[in-house]
Design an enzyme around this catalytic site. Sequence first.
Site, PDB file in Angstrom:
ATOM      1  N   ASN A  10      28.036 -62.746 -36.060  1.00  0.00           N
ATOM      2  CA  ASN A  10      29.265 -62.025 -36.440  1.00  0.00           C
ATOM      3  C   ASN A  10      29.257 -61.975 -37.617  1.00  0.00           C
ATOM      4  O   ASN A  10      29.623 -62.172 -38.716  1.00  0.00           O
ATOM      5  CB  ASN A  10      30.251 -63.409 -36.046  1.00  0.00           C
ATOM      6  CG  ASN A  10      31.902 -62.649 -36.497  1.00  0.00           C
ATOM      7  OD1 ASN A  10      31.818 -61.840 -36.896  1.00  0.00           O
ATOM      8  ND2 ASN A  10      32.184 -63.869 -36.333  1.00  0.00           N
ATOM      9  N   LYS A  12      31.533 -59.960 -39.172  1.00  0.00           N
ATOM     10  CA  LYS A  12      32.830 -60.470 -39.804  1.00  0.00           C
ATOM     11  C   LYS A  12      33.294 -58.937 -40.330  1.00  0.00           C
ATOM     12  O   LYS A  12      32.645 -57.627 -40.064  1.00  0.00           O
ATOM     13  CB  LYS A  12      33.070 -61.584 -40.759  1.00  0.00           C
ATOM     14  CG  LYS A  12      32.725 -62.318 -39.939  1.00  0.00           C
ATOM     15  CD  LYS A  12      32.651 -63.510 -40.115  1.00  0.00           C
ATOM     16  CE  LYS A  12      32.738 -65.399 -39.278  1.00  0.00           C
ATOM     17  NZ  LYS A  12      32.834 -66.327 -39.647  1.00  0.00           N
ATOM     18  N   HIS A  95      38.176 -65.386 -31.961  1.00  0.00           N
ATOM     19  CA  HIS A  95      37.508 -65.804 -33.301  1.00  0.00           C
ATOM     20  C   HIS A  95      38.948 -66.808 -33.845  1.00  0.00           C
ATOM     21  O   HIS A  95      39.813 -66.335 -33.984  1.00  0.00           O
ATOM     22  CB  HIS A  95      36.985 -65.104 -34.150  1.00  0.00           C
ATOM     23  CG  HIS A  95      35.860 -66.096 -34.814  1.00  0.00           C
ATOM     24  ND1 HIS A  95      36.575 -65.953 -36.056  1.00  0.00           N
ATOM     25  CD2 HIS A  95      35.044 -66.121 -34.826  1.00  0.00           C
ATOM     26  CE1 HIS A  95      35.802 -66.592 -36.882  1.00  0.00           C
ATOM     27  NE2 HIS A  95      34.533 -66.520 -36.137  1.00  0.00           N
ATOM     28  N   GLU A  97      39.439 -67.230 -36.833  1.00  0.00           N
ATOM     29  CA  GLU A  97      40.184 -66.410 -38.118  1.00  0.00           C
ATOM     30  C   GLU A  97      41.647 -65.444 -37.472  1.00  0.00           C
ATOM     31  O   GLU A  97      41.986 -64.851 -38.075  1.00  0.00           O
ATOM     32  CB  GLU A  97      38.879 -65.547 -38.876  1.00  0.00           C
ATOM     33  CG  GLU A  97      38.443 -65.766 -39.630  1.00  0.00           C
ATOM     34  CD  GLU A  97      36.325 -65.796 -40.053  1.00  0.00           C
ATOM     35  OE1 GLU A  97      36.265 -64.708 -39.676  1.00  0.00           O
ATOM     36  OE2 GLU A  97      35.674 -66.953 -40.780  1.00  0.00           O
ATOM     37  N   GLU A 165      33.226 -73.813 -31.813  1.00  0.00           N
ATOM     38  CA  GLU A 165      33.814 -73.199 -32.895  1.00  0.00           C
ATOM     39  C   GLU A 165      34.584 -73.639 -32.846  1.00  0.00           C
ATOM     40  O   GLU A 165      35.580 -73.960 -34.330  1.00  0.00           O
ATOM     41  CB  GLU A 165      33.788 -71.930 -33.439  1.00  0.00           C
ATOM     42  CG  GLU A 165      32.628 -70.657 -32.920  1.00  0.00           C
ATOM     43  CD  GLU A 165      32.506 -69.145 -33.943  1.00  0.00           C
ATOM     44  OE1 GLU A 165      31.611 -69.739 -34.385  1.00  0.00           O
ATOM     45  OE2 GLU A 165      33.444 -68.902 -34.215  1.00  0.00           O
ATOM     46  N   GLY A 171      32.104 -71.166 -42.149  1.00  0.00           N
ATOM     47  CA  GLY A 171      31.765 -71.265 -43.381  1.00  0.00           C
ATOM     48  C   GLY A 171      32.180 -72.334 -44.752  1.00  0.00           C
ATOM     49  O   GLY A 171      32.658 -71.398 -45.634  1.00  0.00           O
ATOM     50  N   SER A 211      28.768 -73.057 -39.738  1.00  0.00           N
ATOM     51  CA  SER A 211      27.731 -73.087 -40.497  1.00  0.00           C
ATOM     52  C   SER A 211      25.986 -73.040 -40.479  1.00  0.00           C
ATOM     53  O   SER A 211      26.025 -74.716 -40.555  1.00  0.00           O
ATOM     54  CB  SER A 211      28.197 -74.330 -40.902  1.00  0.00           C
ATOM     55  OG  SER A 211      28.916 -74.048 -42.336  1.00  0.00           O
TER      56      SER A 211
END
Length: 255
Positions: A10, A12, A95, A97, A165, A171, A211
């Site tokens: 991904n 991003k 996702h 985010e 996730e 991250g 991560s």
Amino acid sequence: MRRTPIIAGNWKMHTTAESCLELCRAVRERVEDVEGVEKVVCPPFPFLIMAAEHLKGGSLKVGAQNMHWEEKGAYTGEVSTPMLRGIVDFVIIGHSERRAYFCETDETVNKKVRAALAAGLRPILCVGETEREREEVRTDEVLIRQTREALKDVELPLGFAIAYEPVWAIGTGKAASGATANEAIGLIRSQVAGPFGEEKGQSLRVLYGGSVTAENIAEFISEPEIDGALVGGACLKADSFASIIEQSARISASK
Ligand code: PGA
């Protein structure tokens, strides 16, 4: 049941037209011939055509990071499935985010999953609890709700992909342990096997994301329930992404 793992990168909101091509080229060079794993890169929208052209005919697949559920209309800035069809195979949906910063809900995630499947795209549906939810011992409740709601009224194909996730691991450099991820993924699988039947549940691919690096991928891939990884930061370097793919192929072959 033997499940082919998926390793998806991904990207991003990273790369430029130039560095996108460079990264595609470098990854392709390293892993084109690696078998036994589905390999996917998900660059930003403006570079999808270019990436798809570059990777055409090879073993690496392209995915989008988002989509809208309507086919067309007055939705400024959005991208629909007819626009993506023929360019990408996969699409990341829900996702964390997007849920956190762009108001995506279980309901919109469900609309997207249904629209993606109807268009012949292959969703990678993301679910996962926040740090607060884990602290409050609500992880199971959140995973059950997100999985059920996202798959409401969905005609689930065999081999459907979900990425577990945990938000606190994305991250942050604080990956979940293999055992923690395996347990959560077992729960997700049971939530699919329940309503959709044992065969769909057993064929479901559940990836771990948060991560993941070349240093820790082995811990995840060795777990019985984990069928690949959704990789953020570590997919932006060809070396680390290629190493994650190579290790996954090797380990899952002996699983
Ligand atoms: P990360 O991101 O690997 O950088 O933690 C994973 C993701 O958001 O999919």
